[in-house]
Scaffold this active site. Structure first.
Site, PDB file in Angstrom:
ATOM      1  N   HIS A   1       0.860  -1.182   0.000  1.00  0.00           N
ATOM      2  CA  HIS A   1       0.000   0.000   0.000  1.00  0.00           C
ATOM      3  C   HIS A   1       0.897   1.233   0.000  1.00  0.00           C
ATOM      4  CE1 HIS A   1      -2.832   2.984   1.681  1.00  0.00           C
ATOM      5  NE2 HIS A   1      -3.820   2.166   1.337  1.00  0.00           N
TER       6      HIS A   1
ATOM      7  N   ASP B   1       2.829  -4.749   8.011  1.00  0.00           N
ATOM      8  CA  ASP B   1       1.603  -3.963   7.865  1.00  0.00           C
ATOM      9  C   ASP B   1       0.426  -4.928   7.924  1.00  0.00           C
ATOM     10  OD1 ASP B   1      -0.625  -2.604   6.988  1.00  0.00           O
ATOM     11  OD2 ASP B   1       0.251  -1.950   5.077  1.00  0.00           O
TER      12      ASP B   1
ATOM     13  N   GLN C   1      -4.693  -5.233   6.382  1.00  0.00           N
ATOM     14  CA  GLN C   1      -5.621  -6.094   5.646  1.00  0.00           C
ATOM     15  C   GLN C   1      -5.687  -7.518   6.191  1.00  0.00           C
ATOM     16  OE1 GLN C   1      -7.781  -5.171   3.383  1.00  0.00           O
ATOM     17  NE2 GLN C   1      -7.069  -3.054   3.437  1.00  0.00           N
TER      18      GLN C   1
ATOM     19  N   LYS D   1     -10.441  -1.258  10.285  1.00  0.00           N
ATOM     20  CA  LYS D   1     -10.382  -2.451   9.443  1.00  0.00           C
ATOM     21  C   LYS D   1     -10.857  -3.697  10.192  1.00  0.00           C
ATOM     22  CE  LYS D   1      -7.954  -0.327   6.106  1.00  0.00           C
ATOM     23  NZ  LYS D   1      -8.414  -0.101   4.730  1.00  0.00           N
TER      24      LYS D   1
ATOM     25  N   CYS E   1      -4.970   2.830  -3.642  1.00  0.00           N
ATOM     26  CA  CYS E   1      -3.727   3.293  -2.997  1.00  0.00           C
ATOM     27  C   CYS E   1      -2.645   2.223  -3.077  1.00  0.00           C
ATOM     28  CB  CYS E   1      -3.977   3.693  -1.547  1.00  0.00           C
ATOM     29  SG  CYS E   1      -5.054   5.130  -1.374  1.00  0.00           S
TER      30      CYS E   1
END
Length: 600
Positions: free
Chosen positions: A321, A398, A401, A424, A562
């Protein structure tokens, strides 16, 4: 007693029949697989007939139902013509009839009667098998189970084995439908009230916790397929926020009054919940931020200023991202560091051999998405982290997600940093968290200065607080931290393993059905994915597709997400991205597919 759906009946009966060896007693006797199938059907009728309105079934349903094994045999329970409370009840009943009818299709004629399989879409996964028995049974299994192949507690395999071992039959008792396997259900299905099986969700019960889903958009029931952008919030989170502002609102830590104590308890209690959810060793290693983006910027600026030297290398992947690219570009320019990029293959999977070649003596940090947001690819972060650590590099993951879909234990993983956003994972916007290994956090300088992050201030010198306060300058987002804690409680109650299994079935079903749309090309077909699909439609812009779906009440993301480098790897600037969560349904996927087929 857990819910028994018609689909569950059909797939269990089909699996029982498939598992019976030719010529064995269980292949057709009253106490064998067909007898058990009839008992299962009786139970489904019992569960649904009372709520079924007296509506004549469609002709196709009646004809198919007449082919059920045992048709013509006296039975006290009539086949229901509609299933109360189930969407598309006629279609649900027809699926039962088709599955049972498929049991009677001899192998020699199966190929002749097989449905035509549409041409494979470039880049898509293999299409459904043509054999009707396999097709119907496997489709039902995918829809209703997540662990059917593994034989784990509560899985289809375990359930079938328990029923077979019981040696039951479908004999009615006292003029009512028999319930010969209720005790077996109690043995093989867990007690979680949200579920109708270990990974077959009672979606209606879950959806009941999400008020926003019960509305119409453009005259159609809302279908929220934009979960990768943000998830919706359960009533428990909404009530936590309201309760805080109605009862507990105060600043934290230094107030000598009751409300300050309550607010502090809520804030620090949420920190403890994040610690437990991520498997961190201490709450001191959890820093609240506004979200993933701010957390990565914090690490880039604080870690980068302390540890990066000219010529050092930062390794990223093509799947990142922008939030895990741009902060590293900024600090790399300031410090004279160099970015290295891991390539991916045509399925959207990391090329591990190339990754290994990029790691060298100047590699200082590796920053990786746990799961990609444009294609859904799950990266092999355990293996990649271990390789980076073996070369002396630090690792940031990260988890934006992945946090709502995949379990993670940062200590077992061995990463140095892990970041995610609350919105999220069914929590509020404006709150997120950074896990950092204690030794690194203590060595890193503050990123922002102000109140709360100091021990002592004079005009000559300031002494900073220890972690985590050192990185939390100013009044924090107290209410939303409490809301994040409530969201984590909700996920833990339902069970992340249950969520992951159900979402996997949604993804599999959506992937299969989307291939049947003419002109649709799936982008990103990695073997391991979170519940997200990405596609383009021939001769249609993604904006046009997104607006068309919105007119049908279906919310999807249409754009570059993004993540422009990942899409440009496939020669694209944008895709349509439906992304799924555990409150979505197979019927909603059907609506998406039907809408796409109607675009002109």
């Amino acid at each position: 007693m857990p819910e028994i759906t018609p689909d569950l009946v059909a797939q269990v009966a089909t699996k029982l029949y498939q598992g019976a060896s030719p010529g064995s007693a269980s292949a057709g006797t009253g106490g064998g697989s067909l007898g058990i199938a009839r008992a299962l059907a009786d139970r489904a009728r019992q569960e649904t007939a009372a709520a079924a309105p007296a509506v004549a079934p469609p002709a196709s349903v009646s004809a198919a139902a007449a082919t059920l094994p045992g048709a013509g045999v006296a039975a006290p329970c009539a086949i229901p013509t509609a299933i109360g409370g189930m969407p598309e009840s006629g279609a649900a009943l027809e699926r039962i009839a088709q599955a049972f009818a498929a049991l009677k299709t001899p192998p020699a004629t199966a190929a002749a009667t097989a449905p035509v399989t549409p041409p494979a879409v470039p880049g898509a996964v293999a299409s459904a098998p043509a054999d009707p028995l396999t097709y119907h049974s496997e489709k039902l299994v995918r829809q209703q189970t997540g662990a059917g192949a593994s034989g784990g507690h509560g899985s289809l395999k375990s359930f079938v084995q328990n029923v077979q071992l019981a040696g039951i039959s479908g004999t009615p008792k006292n003029g009512a439908c028999a319930d010969p396997f209720a005790s077996q259900l109690r043995i093989s299905l867990p007690a979680t009230p949200k579920l109708a099986g270990s990974s077959a969700f009672n979606v209606a019960a879950v959806r009941g916790d999400f008020p926003i889903l019960h509305q119409k958009v453009n005259g159609q029931p809302l279908v929220w397929f934009d979960n990768a952008a943000t998830t919706q919030k359960p009533r428990q989170v909404i009530e936590t926020l309201s309760r805080f502002y109605e009862r507990d609102n105060s600043n934290i830590h230094r107030g000598a009054h009751t409300l300050a104590a309550r607010a502090t308890d809520a804030f620090e209690g949420a920190r403890d919940k994040v610690r437990d959810y991520l498997g961190a060793g201490s709450s001191d290693e959890i820093i609240f931020t506004r979200g993933t983006t701010e957390a990565i910027n914090l690490v880039a600026q604080s870690y980068g200023r302390e540890f990066l030297r000219p010529g050092d290398e930062i390794v990223l992947s093509e799947l990142e991202h922008h939030a895990n690219i741009v902060p590293w570009q900024i600090i790399a320019r300031e410090k004279g560091a160099v970015l290295r990029v891991i390539p991916v293959n045509d399925r959207g999977e990391i090329l591990l051999e190339e990754y290994g070649k990029l790691l060298g003596p100047r590699t200082r940090l590796v920053a990786l998405a746990h799961a990609n947001n444009s294609l859904g690819t799950i990266l092999p972060i355990r293996e990649m982290t271990a390789l980076a650590k073996s070369r002396g590099a630090h690792v940031l993951i990260d988890g934006a997600q992945s946090v709502a879909h995949l379990p993670v234990n940062v200590q077992e993983l061995g990463c140095d940093f892990f970041v995610f956003s609350g919105h999220k994972i069914f929590g509020p916007t404006g709150i997120g968290a950074l896990y950092g290994r204690r030794e690194l956090l203590e060595a890193m300088p503050p990123w922002q200065g102000g109140g709360n992050m100091i021990r002592d201030v004079t005009f000559a010198e300031t002494t900073y607080s220890g972690i985590p306060a050192k990185f939390e300058a100013g009044t924090p987002n107290i209410a939303d931290a409490a809301g994040l804690g409530a969201a984590l409680d909700y996920v833990r109650h339902v069970g992340l393993g249950n969520i992951a299994a159900y979402e996997h079935q949604l993804l599999y079903y959506a992937t299969e059905e989307l291939q049947r749309v003419n002109g649709l090309r799936l982008i990103g077909t990695a073997r391991d994915k979170v519940a997200l699909t990405s596609f383009v439609l021939k001769d249609k812009s993604v904006t046009e597709v997104g607006r068309f779906l919105d007119r049908h009440g279906i919310a999807v993301r249409a754009g570059h997400h993004c993540a422009q480098p990942s899409l440009r790897r496939f020669g694209l600037e944008a895709t349509v991205r439906p992304s799924f969560s555990f409150y979505n349904t197979f019927a909603e996927i059907d609506r998406l597919v039907q809408a796409l087929k109607s675009i002109r």
